[in-house]
Write a protein that holds these residues in place. Structure first.
Motif, short mmCIF file in Angstrom:
data_model
loop_
_atom_site.label_atom_id
_atom_site.label_comp_id
_atom_site.label_asym_id
_atom_site.label_seq_id
_atom_site.Cartn_x
_atom_site.Cartn_y
_atom_site.Cartn_z
N TRP A 24 29.93 36.77 45.57
CA TRP A 24 29.48 37.81 44.63
C TRP A 24 29.45 37.25 43.21
CZ3 TRP A 24 32.49 39.90 40.61
CH2 TRP A 24 33.85 39.55 40.63
N LYS B 87 27.65 38.29 38.94
CA LYS B 87 27.09 39.23 37.98
C LYS B 87 25.64 38.86 37.68
CE LYS B 87 30.72 41.69 37.25
NZ LYS B 87 31.10 42.26 35.99
N ASP C 41 27.26 48.14 38.09
CA ASP C 41 28.69 47.92 38.28
C ASP C 41 29.42 48.95 37.43
OD1 ASP C 41 31.24 47.07 38.54
OD2 ASP C 41 30.94 45.10 37.63
N LEU D 55 26.01 43.90 39.36
CA LEU D 55 26.84 43.21 40.34
C LEU D 55 25.97 42.88 41.55
CD1 LEU D 55 29.95 42.77 40.91
CD2 LEU D 55 29.85 44.96 42.09
N GLU E 221 38.40 42.73 37.88
CA GLU E 221 37.37 42.45 38.89
C GLU E 221 37.36 40.95 39.21
OE1 GLU E 221 33.47 43.33 37.45
OE2 GLU E 221 32.92 44.17 39.40
#
Ligand SMILES: *[C@@H]1O[C@H](CO)[C@@H](O)[C@H](O)[C@H]1NC(C)=O
Ligand SMILES: *[C@@H]1O[C@H](CO)[C@@H](O)[C@H](O)[C@H]1NC(C)=O
Ligand SMILES: *[C@@H]1O[C@H](CO)[C@@H](O)[C@H](O)[C@H]1NC(C)=O
Length: 492
Positions: free
Chosen positions: A40, A42, A67, A74, A156
């Motif tokens: 994952w 951004k 997000d 995200l 996060e």
């Protein structure tokens, strides 16, 4: 480039806005199949497509979503299940950029957490220079270490990385957790594929900072016994890792624990971490992933009982052994027989991490990998019989592995003058030397109770019960110590 894409670039995103979470990088180990690794990061352009392509496997696509916790978008993908160890290249592309990770391996990822004995570096163990030289041979074991940060709210991503993913080098492996590294090194020949080790440890931390509010809510609340507030380490050093698919966890923590609370807290933490790692990885991390831990080692030369025996017992949720019904899929390295009173790093930090790691690997093979016929526990008492005259108590151990009795001390019996069958706080514990032994049993003298009745038994119930590997009972074929033990409700 289409006009639309050009428009999006200029309004919301530019090349370089595509980002990966901090713990994905060159030289990393991603969790191998049958689990699917999660990646994952951004991006700026909501709705934009992100493609992740592992060389030699089908590319996967996802879109950038809002997000709620941040200003950027995200993206998150599950890779296909990959068992080929690699090395491979991973390419992540979108209209906002392209990221290439090279020398990525697929193997099992273990997270190693806890306090100073987990943080205890390979450069500090017994025979450290030989261990470091040996470590450098294991190029398919890769390490990553989080920085030490706390946060009042869940983060996060990691705020601080201490060692980005790397194959072992002189500097990086020297400073890496000895227990974590040696576990990987000793496990490796039994798996024959890459191992990824993530160290997230902080000296002096009690369990509360490592527990999420959900875990804390399951147990009675003591005062936090250290400098860190509840959940702050969880927030900054574990929560960010939840989205990474992992195989299992190792834990070395508890020296400052409170015996009456630790059992609940520890079981709650294990259950909570399992749930949350599973959720973060969208079901890829096993709901009962293997969780191994070190039972507390001795901390000073002393005949005192102190709190350690109670904490050790609590580390097993009051069973004395693991796994048990409160702690399924766990395994434990008994360490009470590994004193190192001359440790230059203080006696609470014994340098015998090799033994801890060997014992953990046996547990990982038996519990974590379901290898048949691996004995991973020392002998444990199963049945008791008091002779008619109440002079001796025979303790029979419930394991096929024969006993190795190294001396005759370590047992004590609780003597009660009441007609109760329970040992109470006012009753006295007296030494019960071993007087006889056979393959699977020892007999201890309970003559010390004189006219009172023996109603309880304990074994190696001291903060530092014996000299190095000289507790009384071991398994003959395994060299594994019988764990500390207590029983307070008679022998019927
Ligand atoms: C250190 O090395 C010596 C000599 O090879 C060996 O006998 C000893 O077992 C080693 N100690 C540990 C803790 O590995
Ligand atoms: C980052 O982590 C290192 C090592 O754990 C620590 O010494 C340093 O203070 C941390 N930096 C910040 C900004 O928190
Ligand atoms: C510790 O955390 C609690 C909430 O869990 C908060 O109310 C309290 O102010 C915090 N204490 C410190 C010293 O930060």
């Amino acid at each position: 480039m289409t006009p639309l894409l050009f428009f999006l670039f200029t309004v919301s995103g530019v090349l370089g806005d595509l980002k990966l979470a901090s713990y994905y990088g060159d030289h990393m180990v991603l969790q191998r199949g049958p689990q699917r690794a999660v990646m994952w990061g951004k991006a700026k352009v909501i709705g934009d497509e992100v493609t992740v392509a592992v060389s030699g496997a089908a590319a996967v696509k996802t879109t950038v979503v809002n997000d709620p916790s941040g200003t950027e978008g995200l993206w998150k993908v599950k890779l296909p299940a990959i068992t080929d160890p690699g090395p491979v290249t991973v390419k992540i592309t979108s209209s906002e950029g392209e990221i290439t990770l090279s020398d990525v391996l697929f193997g099992d990822v273990w997270v190693c957490a806890g306090q100073s004995n987990m943080g205890f570096a390979l450069s500090r163990v017994m025979n450290s220079s030989a261990e470091i030289t040996e470590a450098l041979k294991f190029k398919n074991i890769r390490i990553f270490k989080t920085g030490q940060v706390e946060s009042p709210s869940p983060l996060e991503d990691l705020k601080n990385v201490s060692t980005p993913w790397t194959a072992p080098t002189q500097d990086t492996v020297s400073a890496f957790s000895a227990v974590c590294w040696l576990f990987g090194e000793y496990l490796y020949p039994h798996r024959n594929y890459p191992i990824g080790l993530v160290e997230s440890a902080w000296g002096g931390t009690p369990i509360e900072p490592w527990s999420s509010p959900d875990a804390l809510a399951k147990c009675p609340q003591p005062q936090v016994s250290g400098p860190k507030n509840k959940s702050v380490v969880w927030n900054a050093m574990i929560n960010p890792l939840l989205d990474m698919t992992i195989y299992g966890t190792l834990w070395y923590q508890g020296e400052g624990g409170m015996p009456n609370f630790y059992g609940c807290q520890f079981s709650a933490l294990i259950q909570d971490w399992r749930q949350k790692f599973r959720a973060g990885s969208e079901g890829e991390t096993d709901a009962a992933f293997p969780f191994g831990f070190a039972q507390l080692a001795p901390n000073m030369k002393s005949d005192d009982i102190g709190v350690f025996p109670g904490i050790r017992w609590s580390q097993t949720a009051g069973f004395g052994f693991v796994p048990n019904q409160k702690m399924p899929q766990t395994f434990m390295a008994v360490a009470m027989d590994l004193p190192d009173y001359n440790s230059p790093y203080k006696p609470i930090h014994p340098r015998y991490k090799q033994d801890v790691a060997h014992r953990l690997v046996l547990g990982a093979r038996a519990i974590g990998y379901k290898e048949p016929n691996v004995i991973f526990r020392g002998p444990f008492p199963k049945t008791f019989s008091l002779d008619n005259d109440q002079h001796t108590l025979k303790i029979t151990y419930g394991q096929n592995n024969p006993l190795d009795v190294r001396n005759n001390h370590g047992f004590e019996v609780c003597c009660s003058s009441q007609s109760t069958t329970k040992c109470t706080d006012t009753d006295e514990w007296v030494a019960a030397p071993i007087t006889n032994q056979d393959t699977h049993a020892v007999s201890v003298s309970v003559a010390g109770c004189v006219s009172k009745s023996p109603v309880g038994l304990r074994y190696e119930w001291r903060k530092s019960p014996c000299d190095l590997k000289q507790c009384a009972i071991y398994g003959k074929d395994t060299d594994l110590p019988a764990p500390p033990y207590i029983r307070e409700n008679g022998f019927n």
